[in-house]
Design an enzyme around this catalytic site. Structure first.
Site, short mmCIF file in Angstrom:
data_model
loop_
_atom_site.label_atom_id
_atom_site.label_comp_id
_atom_site.label_asym_id
_atom_site.label_seq_id
_atom_site.Cartn_x
_atom_site.Cartn_y
_atom_site.Cartn_z
N ARG A 303 0.85 -1.19 0.00
CA ARG A 303 0.00 0.00 0.00
C ARG A 303 0.88 1.24 0.00
O ARG A 303 1.65 1.46 0.93
CB ARG A 303 -0.88 0.04 1.26
CG ARG A 303 -1.75 -1.16 1.43
CD ARG A 303 -3.20 -0.85 1.11
NE ARG A 303 -3.97 -2.08 1.00
CZ ARG A 303 -4.89 -2.46 1.88
NH1 ARG A 303 -5.13 -1.69 2.92
NH2 ARG A 303 -5.56 -3.57 1.69
N GLU A 305 0.64 4.21 0.85
CA GLU A 305 0.01 5.29 1.62
C GLU A 305 1.08 6.07 2.33
O GLU A 305 1.88 5.48 3.07
CB GLU A 305 -0.88 4.66 2.68
CG GLU A 305 -2.36 4.83 2.44
CD GLU A 305 -3.16 4.18 3.56
OE1 GLU A 305 -3.68 3.10 3.32
OE2 GLU A 305 -3.20 4.77 4.65
N ARG A 311 0.63 2.41 13.02
CA ARG A 311 0.04 1.14 12.60
C ARG A 311 0.02 0.95 11.09
O ARG A 311 -0.65 0.06 10.61
CB ARG A 311 -1.38 1.04 13.15
CG ARG A 311 -2.29 2.12 12.69
CD ARG A 311 -3.62 2.01 13.37
NE ARG A 311 -4.65 2.60 12.56
CZ ARG A 311 -5.94 2.49 12.83
NH1 ARG A 311 -6.33 1.82 13.86
NH2 ARG A 311 -6.82 3.06 12.06
N HIS A 312 0.72 1.80 10.35
CA HIS A 312 0.74 1.64 8.90
C HIS A 312 2.12 1.27 8.41
O HIS A 312 3.12 1.85 8.82
CB HIS A 312 0.32 2.94 8.22
CG HIS A 312 -1.16 3.17 8.25
ND1 HIS A 312 -1.75 4.00 9.16
CD2 HIS A 312 -2.15 2.65 7.50
CE1 HIS A 312 -3.05 3.99 8.95
NE2 HIS A 312 -3.33 3.19 7.96
N GLU A 454 -8.95 -1.26 14.26
CA GLU A 454 -9.52 -2.11 13.24
C GLU A 454 -8.50 -3.10 12.70
O GLU A 454 -7.37 -2.74 12.39
CB GLU A 454 -10.00 -1.22 12.11
CG GLU A 454 -10.66 -1.96 10.98
CD GLU A 454 -10.54 -1.17 9.69
OE1 GLU A 454 -10.80 0.04 9.75
OE2 GLU A 454 -10.16 -1.77 8.67
N SER A 457 -11.55 -5.67 7.56
CA SER A 457 -12.67 -5.03 6.92
C SER A 457 -13.21 -6.05 5.95
O SER A 457 -12.46 -6.59 5.14
CB SER A 457 -12.15 -3.81 6.16
OG SER A 457 -13.05 -2.78 6.22
#
Lengths: 531, 321
Positions: A303, A305, A311-312, A454, A457
């Site tokens: 990813r 991002e 947490r990424h 989370e 998903s």
């Protein structure tokens, strides 16, 4: 002034150098004398050491192990050094964790993964003074082969994992020497945060750890974390295989972005370019349409991002599940939550030591869950938040602070760290999510939370090509780019749903750690590409 | 013993089963055919039978039906004679619900606060070593009044729980996947807790501890306490006696309570006077938890039987074995 004066000065000048010169000469003479003394002493010492070293062949640095000979020697694991082996002469290969010389003795702590044992070299009939000196001077972290006798101790050695025995060394050889100055000290790595500040001793900050990952991973805490992570993967595979799932491998170089255009890495692919897969979503669903019924896959997820949060990561390991259901997507939720509960139970049963070890450096509350898993509806979550004073709309997505607050409220009421929030509003979900049959505002989708964050998903996916096209148009997605995706559903597709979790995040939240980089061996984020 | 006997003229529904026939009569309506049995002739001749006989048959049926109805009514009366009158009695009216003063969400709003658009979930944490029978009985009563979503969970602090504790709230409601269509939620979590605990609204309520207190809370959702303060206090005092002295007390305390119960029940049909109340529910469960019905004094036994006749205590029975 007068010629005399000048002459006087010259005379004095003449005399001064000689005074200075004398002093200089004196100093030099002293220096030389000292040097000579030293040399003489050294020579004398060496002479004496050469003379007295009866143990010369019982220690040293042998030539590098290039497989010169195949020795049939058995090495005992440090873990197995228990009082039952007392009196036996054994060989051990381990690292020097610490060494401390005291006169005629040298105490070493030998370490092997999470286990360590005290070892002793003492001047006696087996060891000479030079051997003790050599042992004391071996650099920390060097790998040594040691032949020693196992001896029971009366008083437990609190600082070691093997508390009932110690080794009395007869032979010690350095197999691989470490450099004398290490970039970081292992004791500092393992020290809990608060403790360091009090004693004035250092704790190592994260960047230094990550730059010297090889040494940082040797600590007991890191060993425990990654063994537990391996356990999560193992339990995931085992639980799903027992339920009849098939493991699949999906391609990671793909032609079109699966989730959304913005967060995807581009790679040059011969004359064109391709993308690194953001999730195995498309391919999982294609497998379902290909009649595999229940599939899972474990693989990297990329990813792009630019989020520098705790947490990424830009690359992480995704554990993805997809399965068909008969009449209601709750069957999917039950299957996934049951898998998660089995994983938690398995971790609690088999990895207690690892959890305790991590707890010593990063204390946290034990992870709690309910069986069957608690399932709340989105409306209930919003009502609980509103009761707590948060203002939010019915169809608004949960922000990270709200998620955490909701997690705390649920923990307070139901005492569980793991729960499912069902029936999310349709507006905040991707285009392939199946809308709720009775209420257009909501969808058949769900999120799962651990400790208020989370981790998964998921949703019931649209399995009808027509509806899928409509929803894609509604979301302004270019139909050309997802043509092959929609085609997969044109030839009969069963109703299905699923979800995916991140391995690193699950480990981090299970252990109650605070940064996902602690559970990723060689993490990748927008600012880090090495090691 | 049947009240009166009538000699059957001919068998009403009898098939061709000779042994089952009490006595045979010559078929007076046979149309002269000598072949076959007389019963066949009767069948054949049935179509030309005099309608008078059919009327007779019908009258016989009617009489039998009324006989059976009377029998059921007498059985019911027999029960009510032994069972003192109770407001929440349901067996006399069997299937239909008892018409109490008020029902529905309106009273839930007044009792529990404004509906925030989400399921009002009552969470009870109980230890499987001491299952809360009173609460299970109250749960069944709640289910009669409201639409209740019941669920049972096992907390991770326990490694396992016997199967009957997992099914103690009854079978899962068919609509349980739509949480918002229910008025009330009842979530029972088996957990390693020292004392039973209930949580409802985190913001406005602290957790309620102790089976007695949770029972009082749940009872008020079903029916109000007696308005007379002395009666209300009497109910409360019996509830406390049940949970503190009967369930947790020593053998001496328990026998003292049983004799107190005996004397109280000698005066009144129910513990708190003329009406069935929470006191009776609590004491019934605690008495049976300490020992079988046969070991209690006479009045207590009679009262226990009366309680059972009311039919509320079904959920407690599987856990009492």
């Amino acid at each position: 002034m007068t010629k005399d004066g000048v002459q006087g000065a010259v005379e004095e000048a003449d005399q001064a150098p000689s005074k200075k010169g004398l002093k200089k000469q004196q100093k030099e003479a002293e220096k030389v004398a000292k040097k000579a003394e030293k040399q003489a002493k050294l020579a004398a010492d060496q002479h004496s050491t050469d003379d007295d070293d009866f143990a010369k062949d019982r220690y040293g640095v042998p030539p590098m192990v290039q497989s010169q000979q195949k020795l049939d020697r058995g090495l005992v694991r440090v873990q197995e050094l228990t009082p039952e082996k007392a009196g036996r002469l054994i060989w051990v290969r381990a690292r020097i964790h610490t060494s401390r010389a005291k006169g005629k003795q040298c105490f070493l702590v030998l370490r092997q993964q999470q286990f360590n044992v005290q070892a002793l070299v003492a001047v006696g009939e087996r060891a000479s003074k030079q051997m003790v000196k050599f042992a004391a001077n071996i650099n920390k972290e060097s790998i040594v082969d040691v032949e020693a006798v196992v001896r029971k101790v009366e008083q437990k050695i609190e600082s070691c994992s093997q508390q009932d025995v110690e080794l009395h060394i007869e032979r010690i050889f350095v197999i691989s020497q470490a450099e004398p100055r290490l970039p970081l000290q292992l004791e500092d790595c393992v020290r809990p945060e608060g403790e360091g500040d009090e004693d004035g001793r250092a704790t190592v900050n994260q960047d230094t750890r990550l730059d010297n990952r090889v040494i940082d991973l040797r600590t007991t805490t890191s060993q425990a974390i990654f063994r537990l992570q391996s356990g999560v993967c193992q339990l995931f595979r085992d639980t799903l295989t027992n339920k009849g799932f098939v493991e699949i491998q999906t391609p990671k170089i793909i032609s079109a972005a699966s989730e959304g255009g913005a967060n995807v890495f581009t790679v040059s692919y011969f004359k064109t370019s391709a993308y690194l897969a953001q999730s195995p979503q498309l391919y999982k669903q294609m497998c379902i349409c290909a009649d595999f019924d229940k599939v899972f896959c474990v693989g990297p997820v990329f990813r792009a991002e630019d989020s520098n949060t705790h947490r990424h990561l830009t690359e992480f390991v995704g554990l993805d599940i997809e399965l068909t259901f008969n009449y209601h997507y709750h069957e999917v939720i039950e299957s996934i939550t049951d898998t998660m509960v089995q994983i938690f139970k398995g971790l609690g049963d088999k990895f207690q030591t690892e959890i305790q070890t991590v707890g010593k450096q990063y204390p946290s509350e034990k992870f709690k869950f309910l069986e069957p898993t608690l399932r709340l509806e989105y409306r209930e979550g919003v009502a609980m938040l509103r009761e707590a004073g948060v203002e939010m709309g019915d169809e608004e997505d949960l922000s990270t602070p709200n998620e955490k607050l909701l997690g705390r409220l649920v923990k307070e009421k139901y005492d569980t760290d793991f729960y499912v929030l069902d029936k999310y509003p349709l507006a905040v979900r991707p285009f392939y999510t199946m809308p709720d049959p009775n209420d257009k505002k909501y969808s058949n989708s769900y999120d799962m939370f651990m400790r208020g964050e989370e981790i998964l998903s998921g949703a019931q996916r649209i399995h009808d090509a027509q509806l899928l096209t409509e929803r894609a148009i509604y979301h302004n997605i270019d139909l050309e780019k997802i043509k092959s995706y929609i085609d997969a559903f044109r030839y009969g597709a069963p109703p299905h749903g699923g979800g995916g979790i991140g391995l690193e995040r699950v480990c981090m939240l299970y252990l109650g750690l605070h940064n996902v980089r602690q559970t990723s061996m060689f993490p990748r984020d927008p600012k880090r590409l090495t090691p | 013993m049947p009240m009166y006997q009538v000699k059957p003229v001919f068998g009403v529904d009898v098939k061709i089963n000779l042994p089952t026939c009490m006595y045979k009569l010559q078929n007076i309506h046979a149309q002269g055919s000598a072949s076959g049995c007389s019963e066949h002739a009767l069948q054949n001749g049935g179509t030309e039978v005099d309608p008078a006989f059919r009327d007779l048959e019908a009258r016989q049926d009617e009489i039998m039906r009324r006989l059976y109805e009377l029998k059921a009514a007498v059985d019911g009366l027999a029960k009510t004679v032994t069972t003192p009158d109770a407001d929440l009695d349901q067996t006399v009216t069997s299937l239909s619900q008892s018409p109490t003063a008020f029902r529905g969400t309106a009273d839930l709003d007044s009792l529990l606060g404004k509906d925030l658009g989400a399921l009002r979930d009552i969470v009870i944490n109980a230890n499987p070593a001491r299952p809360p029978l009173t609460l299970l009985v109250l749960h069944a009563m709640l289910c009669h009044r409201y639409r209740v979503l019941s669920s049972v969970h096992v907390h991770s602090s326990l490694s396992g729980v016997p199967a009957q504790l997992l099914s103690c709230l009854g079978p899962r409601h068919t609509d349980s996947y739509v949480r918002q269509s229910f008025q009330l939620g009842f979530t029972l979590i088996w957990k390693d807790v020292p004392k039973l605990q209930m949580k409802f609204s985190i913001q406005n309520m602290c957790p309620i501890e102790g089976e007695a207190n949770v029972a009082r809370f749940l009872f008020r959702l079903i029916a109000p306490y007696p308005s007379d303060p002395t009666l209300a206090t009497l109910v409360d005092s019996w509830v406390d006696t049940a949970f503190f002295q009967l369930a947790e007390g020593s053998a001496k305390e328990r026998s003292a309570v049983l004799s107190a119960l005996n004397s109280a029940l000698g005066r009144d049909p129910w513990l708190a006077g003329p009406e069935f109340s929470l006191a009776d529910i609590a004491c019934y469960c605690c008495v049976l938890q300490t020992g079988p019905a046969s070991s209690s004094p006479a009045n207590v036994q009679r009262w226990l039987k009366a309680c059972e006749n009311l039919g509320h205590f079904g959920p407690a029975h599987p856990l009492l074995q």
